[in-house]
Design a protein around this motif. Structure first.
Motif, PDB file in Angstrom:
ATOM      1  N   VAL A 266       5.936   1.777 -14.059  1.00  0.00           N
ATOM      2  CA  VAL A 266       6.675   0.688 -13.420  1.00  0.00           C
ATOM      3  C   VAL A 266       7.952   1.230 -12.785  1.00  0.00           C
ATOM      4  N   ALA A 267       8.623   2.121 -13.474  1.00  0.00           N
ATOM      5  CA  ALA A 267       9.846   2.717 -12.924  1.00  0.00           C
ATOM      6  C   ALA A 267       9.534   3.510 -11.659  1.00  0.00           C
ATOM      7  N   ARG A 268       8.424   4.232 -11.686  1.00  0.00           N
ATOM      8  CA  ARG A 268       8.019   5.005 -10.508  1.00  0.00           C
ATOM      9  C   ARG A 268       7.680   4.073  -9.349  1.00  0.00           C
ATOM     10  N   LEU A 269       7.031   2.963  -9.647  1.00  0.00           N
ATOM     11  CA  LEU A 269       6.675   2.002  -8.607  1.00  0.00           C
ATOM     12  C   LEU A 269       7.924   1.348  -8.019  1.00  0.00           C
ATOM     13  N   ARG A 270       8.835   0.941  -8.878  1.00  0.00           N
ATOM     14  CA  ARG A 270      10.087   0.341  -8.371  1.00  0.00           C
ATOM     15  C   ARG A 270      10.796   1.299  -7.419  1.00  0.00           C
ATOM     16  N   GLN A 271      10.907   2.564  -7.809  1.00  0.00           N
ATOM     17  CA  GLN A 271      11.597   3.528  -6.952  1.00  0.00           C
ATOM     18  C   GLN A 271      10.815   3.752  -5.663  1.00  0.00           C
ATOM     19  N   SER A 272       9.499   3.728  -5.739  1.00  0.00           N
ATOM     20  CA  SER A 272       8.677   3.923  -4.542  1.00  0.00           C
ATOM     21  C   SER A 272       8.821   2.746  -3.572  1.00  0.00           C
TER      22      SER A 272
ATOM     23  N   ILE B 254      11.558   1.013  -3.171  1.00  0.00           N
ATOM     24  CA  ILE B 254      12.860   1.252  -2.542  1.00  0.00           C
ATOM     25  C   ILE B 254      12.754   2.391  -1.535  1.00  0.00           C
ATOM     26  N   ASP B 255      12.048   3.460  -1.897  1.00  0.00           N
ATOM     27  CA  ASP B 255      11.902   4.607  -1.002  1.00  0.00           C
ATOM     28  C   ASP B 255      11.136   4.225   0.264  1.00  0.00           C
ATOM     29  N   ALA B 256      10.066   3.437   0.111  1.00  0.00           N
ATOM     30  CA  ALA B 256       9.267   3.030   1.272  1.00  0.00           C
ATOM     31  C   ALA B 256      10.097   2.189   2.236  1.00  0.00           C
ATOM     32  N   LEU B 257      10.866   1.269   1.689  1.00  0.00           N
ATOM     33  CA  LEU B 257      11.684   0.397   2.537  1.00  0.00           C
ATOM     34  C   LEU B 257      12.844   1.172   3.166  1.00  0.00           C
ATOM     35  N   THR B 258      13.434   2.072   2.408  1.00  0.00           N
ATOM     36  CA  THR B 258      14.531   2.885   2.946  1.00  0.00           C
ATOM     37  C   THR B 258      14.052   3.724   4.125  1.00  0.00           C
ATOM     38  N   ALA B 259      12.875   4.330   3.986  1.00  0.00           N
ATOM     39  CA  ALA B 259      12.319   5.133   5.078  1.00  0.00           C
ATOM     40  C   ALA B 259      12.054   4.266   6.304  1.00  0.00           C
ATOM     41  N   ALA B 260      11.516   3.079   6.077  1.00  0.00           N
ATOM     42  CA  ALA B 260      11.234   2.179   7.200  1.00  0.00           C
ATOM     43  C   ALA B 260      12.515   1.745   7.896  1.00  0.00           C
ATOM     44  N   TYR B 261      13.536   1.415   7.123  1.00  0.00           N
ATOM     45  CA  TYR B 261      14.828   1.051   7.717  1.00  0.00           C
ATOM     46  C   TYR B 261      15.333   2.183   8.612  1.00  0.00           C
ATOM     47  N   GLY B 262      15.187   3.410   8.120  1.00  0.00           N
ATOM     48  CA  GLY B 262      15.673   4.553   8.887  1.00  0.00           C
ATOM     49  C   GLY B 262      14.945   4.700  10.211  1.00  0.00           C
ATOM     50  N   VAL B 263      13.628   4.493  10.215  1.00  0.00           N
ATOM     51  CA  VAL B 263      12.853   4.578  11.454  1.00  0.00           C
ATOM     52  C   VAL B 263      13.360   3.550  12.461  1.00  0.00           C
TER      53      VAL B 263
ATOM     54  N   ASP C 235       0.829  -1.212   0.000  1.00  0.00           N
ATOM     55  CA  ASP C 235       0.000   0.000   0.000  1.00  0.00           C
ATOM     56  C   ASP C 235       0.861   1.260   0.000  1.00  0.00           C
ATOM     57  N   GLU C 236       1.898   1.270   0.822  1.00  0.00           N
ATOM     58  CA  GLU C 236       2.758   2.451   0.907  1.00  0.00           C
ATOM     59  C   GLU C 236       3.461   2.722  -0.424  1.00  0.00           C
ATOM     60  N   SER C 237       3.950   1.664  -1.057  1.00  0.00           N
ATOM     61  CA  SER C 237       4.650   1.826  -2.329  1.00  0.00           C
ATOM     62  C   SER C 237       3.714   2.383  -3.400  1.00  0.00           C
ATOM     63  N   LEU C 238       2.499   1.870  -3.443  1.00  0.00           N
ATOM     64  CA  LEU C 238       1.531   2.367  -4.422  1.00  0.00           C
ATOM     65  C   LEU C 238       1.122   3.802  -4.126  1.00  0.00           C
ATOM     66  N   PHE C 239       1.022   4.140  -2.849  1.00  0.00           N
ATOM     67  CA  PHE C 239       0.695   5.510  -2.462  1.00  0.00           C
ATOM     68  C   PHE C 239       1.793   6.471  -2.924  1.00  0.00           C
ATOM     69  N   LEU C 240       3.040   6.107  -2.670  1.00  0.00           N
ATOM     70  CA  LEU C 240       4.157   6.963  -3.074  1.00  0.00           C
ATOM     71  C   LEU C 240       4.248   7.086  -4.591  1.00  0.00           C
ATOM     72  N   ALA C 241       3.872   6.002  -5.286  1.00  0.00           N
ATOM     73  CA  ALA C 241       3.952   6.007  -6.742  1.00  0.00           C
ATOM     74  C   ALA C 241       2.750   6.666  -7.396  1.00  0.00           C
ATOM     75  N   GLY C 242       1.694   6.932  -6.610  1.00  0.00           N
ATOM     76  CA  GLY C 242       0.487   7.540  -7.171  1.00  0.00           C
ATOM     77  C   GLY C 242      -0.297   6.592  -8.062  1.00  0.00           C
ATOM     78  N   LEU C 243      -0.289   5.291  -7.718  1.00  0.00           N
ATOM     79  CA  LEU C 243      -0.955   4.284  -8.544  1.00  0.00           C
ATOM     80  C   LEU C 243      -2.116   3.655  -7.790  1.00  0.00           C
ATOM     81  N   HIS C 244      -3.239   3.538  -8.467  1.00  0.00           N
ATOM     82  CA  HIS C 244      -4.421   2.905  -7.872  1.00  0.00           C
ATOM     83  C   HIS C 244      -4.142   1.417  -7.669  1.00  0.00           C
ATOM     84  N   PRO C 245      -4.453   0.867  -6.503  1.00  0.00           N
ATOM     85  CA  PRO C 245      -4.126  -0.535  -6.228  1.00  0.00           C
ATOM     86  C   PRO C 245      -4.855  -1.539  -7.105  1.00  0.00           C
ATOM     87  N   GLU C 246      -5.973  -1.128  -7.722  1.00  0.00           N
ATOM     88  CA  GLU C 246      -6.730  -2.052  -8.566  1.00  0.00           C
ATOM     89  C   GLU C 246      -6.346  -1.959 -10.050  1.00  0.00           C
TER      90      GLU C 246
END
Length: 270
Positions: A199-205, A207-216, A177-188
């Motif tokens: 797809v490129a935006r989703l891949r980066q999102s 990575i960004d979602a996981l990187t942020a979580a690691y940091g927390v 859900d977080e990755s799709l939210f960051l990528a601006g893509l509807h889950p359906e």
């Protein structure tokens, strides 16, 4: 359920606690159904006096290579609520501790598992246990092209495919859900209908979602050591239909995608 950041956080906690190099003196298994291979009794015998050489992670699985004769890998899946803690044997254990592994330095590796969905294996090779998985999201092999190839010809909702470990290993409901939210893509959205730019935006999102979580988790570990938290809110999208989207102020929407609770912004995610 622990997802990739929670399992990686557990791995980092165990490494920081100095688990690699410790020998397992014995094993106390109180819920035999957790043990998938071999039997609980055989696992206890097979772990005795074996030294943990490292703590590794593949997807949502923790892999402990062992020294000495016998099956070379102790593998743990945390299930829905599992936690692995290294604590002094003199410390009162959590009442939901299902399994204890006394160590040669006076501490114990404890598996706390309230819902009893965790799993244990003692096997020669991780390949005996691990399912087919995609490259790790931080690996160079997790490319836009490989993700697009995984989506090709598949009309299933992109959210559902992100939960497939052969497509995006380690992701679960929350980080999909977080990755799709960051990528601006509807889950359906049908996965095969995504453009290469999406797809490129989703891949980066991802990575960004996981990187942020690691940091927390890394900051919490430093702040609260030796008792760091193991389950934190690390995502940016609200999981509440009464909450506003942090980007546009629209109320969040809740639906089910392939029976999984899904939260998204109907305005930002298209």
């Amino acid at each position: 359920m622990p997802e990739l950041p929670e399992v990686e956080n557990t791995r980092r906690n165990l490494v920081r606690a100095g688990l690699p190099g410790c020998a397992i003196s014995s094993a106390e298994i109180t819920w035999a159904n957790t043990v998938k291979k071999p039997s609980a009794a055989e696992l206890a015998v097979g772990l005795k006096n074996r030294t943990i050489q490292d703590v590794r992670r593949r997807g949502k699985y923790l892999v402990f290579p062992l020294s000495g004769a016998g099956p070379a890998n102790f593998i743990v899946h945390l299930g829905m609520t599992g936690r692995l803690l290294v604590q002094p044997q003199s410390q009162e254990p959590d009442p939901m501790t299902r399994h204890s592994f006394p160590l040669d330095d006076g501490r114990e590796l404890r598996f706390v598992d309230g819902r009893k969905f965790g799993k244990l294996w003692l096997v020669d090779s991780p390949a005996e246990v691990l399912p087919a998985m995609s490259p790790e999201p931080f690996d160079d092999q997790f490319t836009v092209e490989t993700l697009a190839e995984s989506f090709a010809g598949k009309k299933a909702p992109v959210k559902a495919l992100l939960l497939d470990q052969s497509i995006a290993c380690g992701l679960g409901n929350l980080y999909a859900d977080e990755s799709l939210f960051l990528a601006g893509l509807h889950p359906e959205r049908p996965a095969s209908g995504l453009s290469i730019d999406e797809v490129a935006r989703l891949r980066q999102s991802i990575i960004d979602a996981l990187t942020a979580a690691y940091g927390v988790y890394d900051r919490a570990r430093d702040q609260h050591w030796p008792d760091p938290p193991t389950a934190l809110t690390t995502w940016s999208h609200p999981r509440d239909v009464k909450a506003d989207c942090p980007n546009c102020g629209t109320k969040m929407t809740a639906i089910r995608v392939r029976a999984r609770g899904t939260y998204f912004c109907a305005n930002c995610q298209v």
